[in-house]
Each structure stands twice: as structure tokens, then as C-alpha cells.
Design a protein around this motif. Structure first.
Motif: not given
Length: 254
Positions: A68-89
Motif C-alpha cells: 500500500h504505497p500511499p502509506w510510505r513515509r515519503d508519500r503519506v498525507a500530512k494529515i494522516l501522520a506527523d514528520e516522525r512517521y517511520l523516521s527510524h527506518w
């Protein structure tokens, strides 16, 4: 507000189901929650349900993101996840040394967790369901009256938050559910209905925790401290927030 925001991710739901995960049946029933159903003393009623035996892992969430590529950290909508989303990957769909495959998935927003559960034809558990499951030990459905059990639960809170998370796979409780109390915080479906009133100046009623404006618990009740910390943590979050130690598991109706 949550209903309106949900429309933003509804179109991002599964195109096909995720790989099968282990769920176990919990019988439900009348349960004395720390957040009484009537705000006074009424027990919560928990319907029979099924719960994922372990938190969702980094490997499982990576598979979800790849499907489900829309949930990649480089594609996820800002309203759905903050800037720390999966940032440790290490990358948008690469785990790396800071996100090992069998560690619980963290830095995941409520929206992303709910979307993952949808991919398993499931949902996030309610607070009452999570609390009900977490009250059990290896032999008892409700071990909360045991001081030794309470102390073992409190021990988790002394672990430094900067320490690397262990892998999933702790000892199962009586239902066969693992890692409820000693690994990560966990999202619940109704997290934003948990409300904290921190003004302790009200005589005879210090430091209340309120559920839907009703239930209350005193910080002086040491035996409930671990659960209280969970409620305080969840009540402080927004659905797009992510943290180093917030993971999740999924539930299904029986």
C-alpha cells in the motif's frame, strides 16, 4: 473530527488482505475497568472478541507499506501522520539497524495503525478490550489484585525510553496473548475518548482521569498506576502523532 479525517484515509484501505496473523478468542464479560462505565462504579461490558497474539512487527508493517504505497513515509498525507512517521527506518520501505524485523512497529500514527488492521479485516481494539486482555497473567484472567503482578507491570516503566526495543515473543497470558504490558504503548480505537483532568486543586478529587467525561481514577491508587499511565499517554495524543514507543495490535469481533 475523527469521522471527517477518516474520510481522508478511507480510500487508502486494502486492495487485498495481508498475510494471515494469529488471533485468539477472548470470552468477554463484565469487567471492572479503572474507568467505570457510569463514572462511579458500574462494570464495563466487553463482548467476546478476538485479539492479535502479538503486536504488529516492523517486518509486517514493511510488507503492508510495500503493498500500500500511499502509506510510505515519503508519500503519506500530512494529515494522516506527523514528520516522525517511520523516521527510524533506513528508507521509505527499508528497515535498517534501528528498525529490526521482529521488533514491534512504532512511530506509526493511529490512522496508519487502523489502516493496517483493516488490511487484516480487523480493527484496533477498544480501550476496554485492551484493558480486559492486559489484566490477565499466565494462569488468571484477572491478576490485578496480586501485588507481585502489579510490581512486575510497573517494572516496565523504569526502562529508559531510549533503549532499543526487544523483539516480540514474551510469555503468553492465560488467553495466549503476548507483550501487552512490557514492550510498547499500544494504540486503541477510542484513544481520543480518554480524557485527563490534571487540575488537582479540587478538594477530595485530585488528579482525575475521565472517560467520555464520566469515569474517574485517583493517582493515589497505586495499584492502578500502570494503567493510568497508559490512559494519560493516549489522551495526550492526536491521531496523526507518532512516538518512539507507540505500537499496536489488531482485534476482531468474535
Amino acid at each position: 473530527m475523527r469521522a471527517r479525517l477518516a474520510l481522508a484515509w478511507l480510500g487508502l484501505m486494502l486492495a487485498f488482505p495481508a498475510a494471515a496473523a494469529d488471533y485468539v478468542a477472548l470470552p468477554g464479560g463484565s469487567f471492572n475497568s479503572v474507568l467505570p462505565a457510569d463514572g462511579k462504579a458500574a462494570a464495563a461490558q466487553v463482548a467476546p472478541f478476538r485479539l492479535r497474539t502479538e503486536p504488529v512487527t516492523n517486518a509486517e508493517f514493511r510488507a503492508f507499506v510495500k503493498a500500500h504505497p500511499p502509506w510510505r513515509r515519503d508519500r503519506v498525507a500530512k494529515i494522516l501522520a506527523d514528520e516522525r512517521y517511520l523516521s527510524h527506518w533506513a528508507g521509505a520501505d527499508v528497515l535498517g539497524e534501528q528498525a529490526l524485523p521482529n521488533q514491534p512497529a512504532t512511530r506509526v500514527s493511529w490512522f496508519a495503525a487502523q489502516a493496517y488492521c483493516e488490511s487484516e479485516q480487523a480493527r484496533l481494539p477498544s480501550w476496554y478490550e485492551w484493558e480486559y486482555a492486559a489484566a490477565a497473567d499466565a494462569t488468571r484472567r484477572d491478576a490485578r489484585a496480586d501485588p507481585a503482578w502489579r510490581e512486575s507491570i510497573l517494572g516496565w516503566y523504569s526502562r529508559p525510553s531510549s533503549k532499543a526495543l526487544p523483539d516480540i515473543g514474551g510469555a503468553p497470558n492465560v488467553y495466549g496473548v503476548r507483550d501487552l504490558n512490557n514492550l510498547v504503548w499500544e494504540w486503541v480505537d477510542d484513544f481520543n475518548a480518554l480524557m485527563v483532568a490534571s487540575d488537582s486543586r479540587e478538594q477530595g478529587d485530585p488528579d482525575l482521569l475521565k472517560f467520555c467525561g464520566a469515569g474517574a481514577i485517583s493517582l493515589q491508587e497505586k495499584e492502578n498506576y500502570a494503567v493510568l499511565m497508559r490512559i494519560a499517554m493516549l489522551s495526550a495524543l492526536q491521531a496523526a502523532d507518532t512516538t518512539n514507543n507507540m505500537g499496536f495490535r489488531c482485534a476482531k469481533p468474535e
